[in-house]
Enzyme design. Structure first.
Site, PDB file in Angstrom:
ATOM      1  N   LYS A 226       0.876  -1.167   0.000  1.00  0.00           N
ATOM      2  CA  LYS A 226       0.000   0.000   0.000  1.00  0.00           C
ATOM      3  C   LYS A 226       0.916   1.220   0.000  1.00  0.00           C
ATOM      4  O   LYS A 226       1.521   1.555   1.017  1.00  0.00           O
ATOM      5  CB  LYS A 226      -0.905   0.054   1.235  1.00  0.00           C
ATOM      6  CG  LYS A 226      -1.927  -1.090   1.325  1.00  0.00           C
ATOM      7  CD  LYS A 226      -1.452  -2.193   2.193  1.00  0.00           C
ATOM      8  CE  LYS A 226      -2.512  -3.274   2.361  1.00  0.00           C
ATOM      9  NZ  LYS A 226      -1.937  -4.531   2.866  1.00  0.00           N
ATOM     10  N   ASP A 231       4.819  13.601  -6.523  1.00  0.00           N
ATOM     11  CA  ASP A 231       5.902  14.511  -6.917  1.00  0.00           C
ATOM     12  C   ASP A 231       7.269  14.033  -6.430  1.00  0.00           C
ATOM     13  O   ASP A 231       8.173  14.855  -6.210  1.00  0.00           O
ATOM     14  CB  ASP A 231       5.622  15.931  -6.422  1.00  0.00           C
ATOM     15  CG  ASP A 231       4.429  16.565  -7.131  1.00  0.00           C
ATOM     16  OD1 ASP A 231       4.071  16.082  -8.224  1.00  0.00           O
ATOM     17  OD2 ASP A 231       3.855  17.526  -6.588  1.00  0.00           O
ATOM     18  N   HIS A 404      -5.870  -4.057  12.210  1.00  0.00           N
ATOM     19  CA  HIS A 404      -5.174  -4.405  10.964  1.00  0.00           C
ATOM     20  C   HIS A 404      -3.773  -3.806  10.905  1.00  0.00           C
ATOM     21  O   HIS A 404      -3.030  -4.037   9.944  1.00  0.00           O
ATOM     22  CB  HIS A 404      -6.023  -3.924   9.779  1.00  0.00           C
ATOM     23  CG  HIS A 404      -5.644  -4.514   8.469  1.00  0.00           C
ATOM     24  ND1 HIS A 404      -5.225  -3.749   7.404  1.00  0.00           N
ATOM     25  CD2 HIS A 404      -5.608  -5.805   8.033  1.00  0.00           C
ATOM     26  CE1 HIS A 404      -4.964  -4.532   6.376  1.00  0.00           C
ATOM     27  NE2 HIS A 404      -5.188  -5.784   6.730  1.00  0.00           N
ATOM     28  N   LYS A 406       0.081  -3.207  11.289  1.00  0.00           N
ATOM     29  CA  LYS A 406       1.274  -4.049  11.364  1.00  0.00           C
ATOM     30  C   LYS A 406       2.410  -3.169  11.879  1.00  0.00           C
ATOM     31  O   LYS A 406       2.888  -2.276  11.176  1.00  0.00           O
ATOM     32  CB  LYS A 406       1.649  -4.616   9.996  1.00  0.00           C
ATOM     33  CG  LYS A 406       0.510  -5.380   9.272  1.00  0.00           C
ATOM     34  CD  LYS A 406      -0.242  -4.489   8.347  1.00  0.00           C
ATOM     35  CE  LYS A 406      -1.088  -5.207   7.309  1.00  0.00           C
ATOM     36  NZ  LYS A 406      -2.023  -6.176   7.735  1.00  0.00           N
ATOM     37  N   ASP A 411      12.292  -1.026  22.260  1.00  0.00           N
ATOM     38  CA  ASP A 411      12.946  -0.118  23.214  1.00  0.00           C
ATOM     39  C   ASP A 411      12.631   1.348  22.955  1.00  0.00           C
ATOM     40  O   ASP A 411      13.443   2.234  23.261  1.00  0.00           O
ATOM     41  CB  ASP A 411      14.464  -0.325  23.190  1.00  0.00           C
ATOM     42  CG  ASP A 411      14.861  -1.704  23.696  1.00  0.00           C
ATOM     43  OD1 ASP A 411      13.990  -2.402  24.255  1.00  0.00           O
ATOM     44  OD2 ASP A 411      16.028  -2.088  23.532  1.00  0.00           O
TER      45      ASP A 411
END
EC number: 2.7.8.-
Length: 486
Positions: A226, A231, A404, A406, A411
């Site tokens: 995705k 530009d 959904h 991810k 740390d």
């Protein structure tokens, strides 16, 4: 006549066993992971015809002859472009934090370029905010817009994005849109594809599903990235497809999808642009390398910018790199490690790394959706819970919809966000993209998002988990055995 039928019967039996032996030998010679090989062999010997057809269809990574030839042909020009990019030394980070150093070295040596610095980065967690920001950037575009999504679902604000993209094309902006054939089937069946093409947008149906070619290319190999580039300076990526959650999969019974997107300005758009150009050439045969780096890299404030490495995975890209990156990040954790993913079917190596981190004192948390839109993956994920809980890993089950996002946070400084699920398909099969960010400021922003997820989750109680019904345990183990194939 009896002799004839006897001969035919023996030939059929011989052919049957030769076919099984041939497929068995092919599985053994592929040097695949042992659990995966064992799962395939079990299917083939229990259900021979079904197993053989399944293996020939989806058992090996076939990009297809034409795409494979394009992938090989594009690398000389791509390598030259990368060498030209290296000449822009001012955009590359020379040093990284201690927690990120090993991962950035891995990415540099496997991909050929270092992480780029001086990027401005903003996290967007609301779908309306994502689409409104995207519409504004499209309206301000001056030269080109490139997009790729796994799913484009018509309806709601997705239609407003489509309208703004068509308006941009009509005023002379060069617009390219690549959508996965399987994921965006509703889009290609709608009037939108023709409307966009008529407006001047180049629309490509990636990895087109064709049952007549099922044995020539894996039909489950998908374009899962995705990305949006505008530009050659503004870029978006993350977990969100081009869908309005209020209209998407409302009958799935999992609630609205909850996603995260990153909006960036800076040299990272160039790195993402070369990934897009490779995808475009593999799919269409047309070469669209981004402009020379010295043209599109604009001035930036190095002191306030984020250092980002872009990891692209899939056929034609460095093999196993995203898996190596996740392992490296997990082993780098010293204080805490937080992971969010909708689909959790890890490799044995990744599972071992996560458990080992918890056992050496790292505070490890995994946030998963309580309800999943994939029945198979949902049950397979549960098969790993006992081992994780025994190692001291905290498992949070998100109750605010289908989580959904991810993401990985190590740390508070090393972050990974993108399109990669913690499952076999994302790790070794699909076209994916992940950003690796070395920055405490961004880490704090991501931590705030993850804390919000935790506040809307239920912590899995190990004492209650061991008391679950026997039928659930049996179902989990069944799906666990076939998890290498999911």
């Amino acid at each position: 006549m009896t002799t004839f039928y006897t001969v035919v019967s023996w030939l059929v039996i011989l052919g049957y066993w030769v076919l099984i032996a041939g497929v068995t030998l092919r599985i053994l010679m592929k040097r695949r992971a042992v659990p995966s090989a064992m799962a395939w062999l079990l299917i083939i010997y229990i259900l021979p015809l079904v197993g053989i057809i399944a293996y020939l269809s989806v058992g090996e990574l076939h990009l297809g002859k034409r795409r494979a030839e394009r992938a090989r042909a594009m690398w000389p020009s791509t390598a030259k472009w990368l060498n030209d990019l290296k000449a822009c030394k001012h955009i590359f980070a020379q040093e990284n934090s201690s927690v990120a150093s090993s991962l950035f070295k891995l990415c540099e040596r496997r991909q050929g370029i270092a992480g780029v610095k001086g990027n401005q980065l903003q996290l967007l967690t609301d779908s309306d905010d994502v689409m409104q920001a995207l519409i504004r950037d499209i309206q301000l575009a001056r030269h080109n817009i490139e997009m790729v999504f796994y799913i484009w679902q018509p309806g709601g604000m997705a239609d407003q994005v489509a309208e703004s993209l068509m308006a941009a094309a009509r005023r002379g902006i060069h617009c390219r849109l690549m959508l996965d054939s399987a994921g965006s089937v509703a889009f290609f069946r709608s009037p939108w594809a023709a409307m966009m093409r008529n407006a001047g947008i180049e629309v490509v149906e990636a990895l087109k599903v064709n049952l007549m070619r099922v044995f020539l290319r894996r039909m489950d190999l998908r374009q899962h990235r995705k990305m949006v580039m505008i530009d050659n300076y503004i870029a978006y990526t993350g977990s969100m497809n081009m869908v309005d959650p209020r209209f998407f999969k409302q009958d799935a019974g999992v609630g609205q999808w909850v996603d995260l997107m990153a909006r960036m300005e800076g040299p990272v758009a160039t790195a993402m642009g070369i990934v897009y150009s490779c995808d475009w050439e593999i799919e269409t045969g047309k070469r669209i390398l981004p402009p020379p780096p010295d043209v599109n890299i604009m001035p930036f404030e190095q002191a306030s910018g984020h250092t980002i490495h872009t990891i692209a995975s899939g056929p034609g890209f460095p093999e196993d790199l995203i898996h190596q990156a996740l392992l490296t990040a997990t082993y780098a954790a010293r204080e805490y490690l937080i992971m969010t993913t909708p689909y959790f079917v890890p490799s044995d190596d990744l599972l071992h790394a996560i458990c080992t981190a918890a056992q050496r004192g790292v505070d490890v948390s995994i946030i998963l959706p309580r309800k999943n839109d994939s029945l198979l993956v949902g049950w397979a994920s549960r098969a790993f819970f006992s081992e994780l809980l025994a190692a001291g890993v905290k498992i949070y089950q998100f109750e605010g919809g289908l989580l959904h996002t991810k993401s990985v946070l190590v740390d508070g400084e090393l972050s990974l966000v993108g399109t990669v699920n913690l499952d076999m398909r994302s790790l070794w099969l699909n076209f994916e993209i992940t950003l690796v960010i070395d920055d405490t400021g961004f880490g704090a922003d991501l931590a705030a998002v993850q804390d919000d997820y935790i506040s809307r989750s239920r912590l899995l109680d190990a004492r209650l988990w061991v008391k679950r019904p026997l039928w659930q345990r049996i179902t989990e183990r069944l799906f666990y055995f076939f998890s290498p194939l999911l």
